[in-house]
Design a protein around this motif. Structure first.
Motif, mmCIF file in Angstrom:
data_model
loop_
_atom_site.group_PDB
_atom_site.id
_atom_site.type_symbol
_atom_site.label_atom_id
_atom_site.label_comp_id
_atom_site.label_asym_id
_atom_site.label_seq_id
_atom_site.Cartn_x
_atom_site.Cartn_y
_atom_site.Cartn_z
ATOM 1 N N GLY A 174 2.733 9.278 -2.963
ATOM 2 C CA GLY A 174 3.740 9.843 -2.055
ATOM 3 C C GLY A 174 3.491 11.296 -1.685
ATOM 4 N N ASP A 216 1.159 11.209 3.554
ATOM 5 C CA ASP A 216 1.323 9.955 4.265
ATOM 6 C C ASP A 216 -0.058 9.469 4.727
ATOM 7 N N GLU A 217 -0.618 8.556 3.964
ATOM 8 C CA GLU A 217 -1.981 8.089 4.248
ATOM 9 C C GLU A 217 -2.133 7.549 5.669
ATOM 10 N N SER A 218 -1.027 6.928 6.178
ATOM 11 C CA SER A 218 -1.164 6.257 7.471
ATOM 12 C C SER A 218 -1.410 7.240 8.613
ATOM 13 N N ASP A 219 -1.130 8.552 8.380
ATOM 14 C CA ASP A 219 -1.353 9.523 9.455
ATOM 15 C C ASP A 219 -2.801 10.035 9.471
#
Ligand code: GLC
Length: 417
Positions: free
Chosen positions: A112, A115-118
């Motif tokens: 956490g 934010d890996e998705s960014d």
């Protein structure tokens, strides 16, 4: 000698910590040290100042390390092997993650924290080792061809795509203008590995574990012809012999002083080339590196990540600072001020970032064809094999065929470990 310099650097860093007092002082302020290469734009220093101003109980110090990646690597290895707590955060070249995490020198990133998705997939891959994440991507890099758009336009020529067009343009434009044709990084260090691999890939060759295992003769042939091509650049005067001593900044300086037609370098050069002090501002273009007839262009993926040391005495505060320095605002400011390519996708939508970097569209083409250097915890040995053999072949000390055979045999042994 290299070890000696590295040790001296590590000792110097440690002395600075002892003098400035890393960790907690009697005033209750927690002192955090962040080690990274120089940021000539000043953006990193400004961000740290801003962070300190808004965190009264914490004081982050920017420990500027030598720009050369190998020197930085050796200093960190000496330092971490001694389990020194004096540096809390390290900026790490993308090629070091496996080595540093395997040695237990850097901490896994808490769930956490970011934010890996960014994040772009290439840089995100580079922070992983055996399914855990050990660092946060900071900025990304890829080899780029810079050219003098004014000189090509005057000559009515398009940017060359193949190596043979490229050498012809060097002869017809650079020679009459009495400037150098092509400058690259040929010193015996990591940058030479990047330049060599790009040239090898661009003629359809590679030295992946699979190729070395299944087609070693083909690999020797491709490596040899790559070295021969690099040698010819020097022998025909397209590149000066001094290119064999150039790292990023030496080569960048010649180009921004207007002394070369083409330069291979990383994206950071763009903002310096466009700066008012540059002799070539407004007269520079970027393009993918050339390739052999019937092949395609490739760029080496580079870039830097940030990790927290296992030996930090303040990991909680170090991780908090890590989230800030790799956060959206920090990446935007470094892109605006220094042209560093962000690792976050969202930063590419920031209008201020795009206004300051109208050339990001050009980098997009380059980023379509990027490749990684071999990924192994023994990377420093692999890199030394390439550096030693290629550099000695280029200085005429080794025959190119013998150098190619050594590279293929020794790399095969390392990559199968
Ligand atoms: C740049 C790249 C890095 C590479 C180095 C070679 O700093 O980001 O990945 O290893 O150049 O000199």
């Amino acid at each position: 000698m290299r070890k000696l310099i590295a040790t001296a650097t590590a000792v110097a860093v440690l002395s600075i910590c002892l003098l400035t007092g890393c960790s907690t002082g009697g005033d209750g302020v927690i002192r955090i040290v962040f080690a990274a290469g120089q940021d000539p734009s000043g953006a990193t220093a400004a961000l740290i100042e801003e962070y300190n101003a808004s965190h009264p109980g914490i004081e982050v110090t920017f420990q500027v390390m030598p720009a050369n990646t190998d020197t930085q690597h050796d200093a960190y290895v000496t330092y971490l092997s001694a389990r020194e707590p004096g540096i809390d955060l390290y900026s790490l070249d993308v090629i070091w993650t496996a080595e540093f995490s395997r040695a237990g020198w850097i901490r896994p990133i808490p769930d956490g924290l970011f934010d890996e998705s960014d994040f772009l997939s290439g840089p995100l891959e580079s922070v992983k080792y055996e399914d855990a994440i050990y660092a946060v991507p900071w900025f990304t890099d890829a080899g780029v061809l810079y050219y003098r758009s004014d000189l090509l336009e005057n000559a009515g020529l398009a940017v060359p795509e193949t190596w043979s067009e490229f050498t012809q343009v060097c002869r017809s434009v650079a020679e009459p203008a009495d400037i150098t044709g092509f400058i690259w990084q040929g010193a015996k260090y990591e940058g030479l590995v990047c330049n060599f691999l790009e040239s090898l890939w661009s003629r359809g060759g590679d030295i992946s574990a699979e190729t070395l295992r299944n087609s070693p003769e083909r690999a020797v042939r491709d490596v040899e012809s790559t070295i021969d091509f690099m040698l010819q650049l020097i022998e025909t005067g397209i590149s000066p012999a001094s290119v064999l001593t150039y790292k990023e900044e030496e080569s960048r300086r010649l180009f921004t002083e207007g002394q070369a037609l083409f330069l291979r370098n990383w994206p950071y050069v763009w903002s310096i080339a466009e700066d008012e002090e540059s002799s070539v501002a407004g007269a520079v273009g970027i393009a993918p590196l050339p390739h052999a007839e019937g092949e395609r262009s490739y760029s080496t993926i580079g870039g830097w990540n940030i990790a927290v040391s296992t030996y930090s005495r303040h990991p909680e505060e170090a991780f908090e600072f890590l989230a800030f320095i790799t956060g959206e605002r920090s990446l935007s400011l470094r892109a605006i001020e220094g042209g560093y390519l962000p690792t976050r996708k969202s930063t590419y939508d920031d209008p201020d970032v795009l206004a300051a970097n109208p050339h990001y569209g050009g980098f997009f083409d380059v980023f379509q064809n990027t490749r990684n250097r071999p990924r192994t915890p023994h990377y420093p040995i692999a890199s030394d094999i390439i550096q030693e053999n290629v550099h000695r072949a280029l200085t005429g000390e080794f025959d190119s065929h013998a150098a190619a055979e050594s590279i293929v045999t020794e790399m095969a042994a390392i990559l199968s470990r």
